[in-house]
Design an enzyme around this catalytic site. Structure first.
Site, PDB file in Angstrom:
ATOM      1  N   HIS A 224      -7.704  -6.065   2.009  1.00  0.00           N
ATOM      2  CA  HIS A 224      -6.536  -5.192   1.872  1.00  0.00           C
ATOM      3  C   HIS A 224      -5.323  -5.696   2.647  1.00  0.00           C
ATOM      4  O   HIS A 224      -4.187  -5.601   2.176  1.00  0.00           O
ATOM      5  CB  HIS A 224      -6.890  -3.773   2.319  1.00  0.00           C
TER       6      HIS A 224
ATOM      7  N   SER B 102       0.845  -1.200   0.000  1.00  0.00           N
ATOM      8  CA  SER B 102       0.000   0.000   0.000  1.00  0.00           C
ATOM      9  C   SER B 102       0.884   1.256   0.000  1.00  0.00           C
ATOM     10  O   SER B 102       1.638   1.487  -0.932  1.00  0.00           O
ATOM     11  CB  SER B 102      -0.950  -0.048   1.206  1.00  0.00           C
TER      12      SER B 102
END
Length: 253
Positions: free
Chosen positions: A225, A89
Site C-alpha cells: 500500500h 489513498s
C-alpha cells in the site's frame, strides 16, 4: 495560508503548482519535501487539523469540511499559474472531491490529476470495502501491520500509537462516509494518471476514467500500500509528474 499549506520551497518561476493531499492519518512533511527536488514545480502540501502544528485542532468530520477549508485558503491563488493535484489513498478521494467542487462552484480545473492507491469513490470495489474506523485499537493495529508502510517500532510503541491512531481513524471515518455518484458524463477534461502498488489489495483504478474526457493512464509499481515511500518509486512518480506538468505548461501558454 501557512497553517493549512506547507511549502518548503517557494518557486515564483515554477511552471506549475502541485497541490498534495495526505493519506489517512498523514501530515504534510512527506510531500512538502518533494519541493526540494522538483525544481520546476512549486509543491503545496496540505496540512489537515489534528496533526503537526495543528495538533490541538479538532479533526474534520466530513469530506465537505476538508474541501471547504482547502478551497477557502487556495482559491485566491489558484488562477496565478497552472496547478495539478496529487493524492494517495485518502488523499486521492480528497483530490477528486476538491477538483469536483472547484469545477462545479468556480469553473476552475487542474491541468492534471495524479491519483494513487485508491478505487474511485463510486466503484463497487470501494463501496463494498469493510469499515475500519470503528475497529478496536488492537484490531486496528493488526490491520495496519498487514498493509505495510508503518515502521514496526512505531506499531510496537503504545504511547506513540496513541498519538497517531486518532488522526488515522478520523480520516478513515471521513472517507468511509464520503459518497459520490458515478458521473453520467465526465466532470473534467484534464489528464488523469493513476498509480498503485503491485502487492496492494486490488483497487478499481479503471473506474477513475469516468471523471475525465482527457487522457487516462495507469502505472503499477512494485510494493504494497505504501509503495510510494520507496525511494525508487518516489523518484519515478516525481519524474512522471514533472514531465507531464512541464509539457502541460506549454499547452497552457
Amino acid at each position: 495560508m501557512d497553517k493549512v499549506i506547507n511549502c518548503f520551497r517557494k518557486r515564483p518561476d515554477a511552471v506549475a503548482r502541485l497541490i498534495c493531499f495526505p493519506w489517512a492519518g498523514g501530515g504534510s512533511i512527506h510531500y512538502a519535501r518533494w519541493g526540494n527536488s522538483m525544481s520546476s514545480i512549486e509543491v503545496y502540501s496540505v496540512r489537515l487539523p489534528g496533526r503537526e502544528s495543528r495538533a490541538r485542532e479538532p479533526f474534520h468530520q466530513s469530506m465537505q469540511q476538508v474541501v471547504e477549508e482547502v478551497v477557502t485558503v487556495l482559491l485566491p491563488v489558484l488562477r496565478e499559474k497552472p496547478f495539478a493535484l496529487f493524492g494517495h489513498s485518502f488523499g486521492s478521494m480528497s483530490c477528486f472531491a476538491f477538483a469536483e467542487f472547484l469545477k462545479r462552484a468556480h469553473g476552475i480545473e487542474p491541468i492534471h490529476i495524479f491519483l494513487s492507491g485508491a478505487s474511485a469513490p463510486y466503484s463497487k470495489t470501494r463501496l463494498s470495502a469493510p469499515s475500519r474506523s470503528a475497529l478496536s485499537d488492537e484490531e486496528f493495529l493488526q490491520w495496519m501491520s498487514t498493509i505495510g508502510g508503518t515502521p514496526p517500532d512505531l506499531l510496537a510503541n503504545p504511547e506513540l500509537m496513541k498519538l497517531f491512531l486518532p488522526s488515522l481513524k478520523a480520516d478513515l471515518h471521513v472517507i468511509e462516509n464520503y459518497r459520490c455518484p458515478q458521473p453520467e458524463t465526465p466532470l473534467l477534461s484534464c489528464p488523469v494518471s493513476c498509480f498503485d502498488g503491485t502487492q496492494d489489495v486490488p483497487h478499481d483504478l479503471k473506474a477513475w476514467k469516468d471523471i475525465t474526457s482527457g487522457d487516462f493512464t495507469i502505472q503499477m509499481l512494485p510494493g504494497a500500500h505504501f509503495y510510494l515511500k520507496d525511494a525508487v518509486n518516489e523518484r519515478i512518480i516525481q519524474d512522471h509528474v514533472t514531465k507531464h506538468l512541464e509539457s502541460a505548461e506549454m499547452d497552457y501558454m
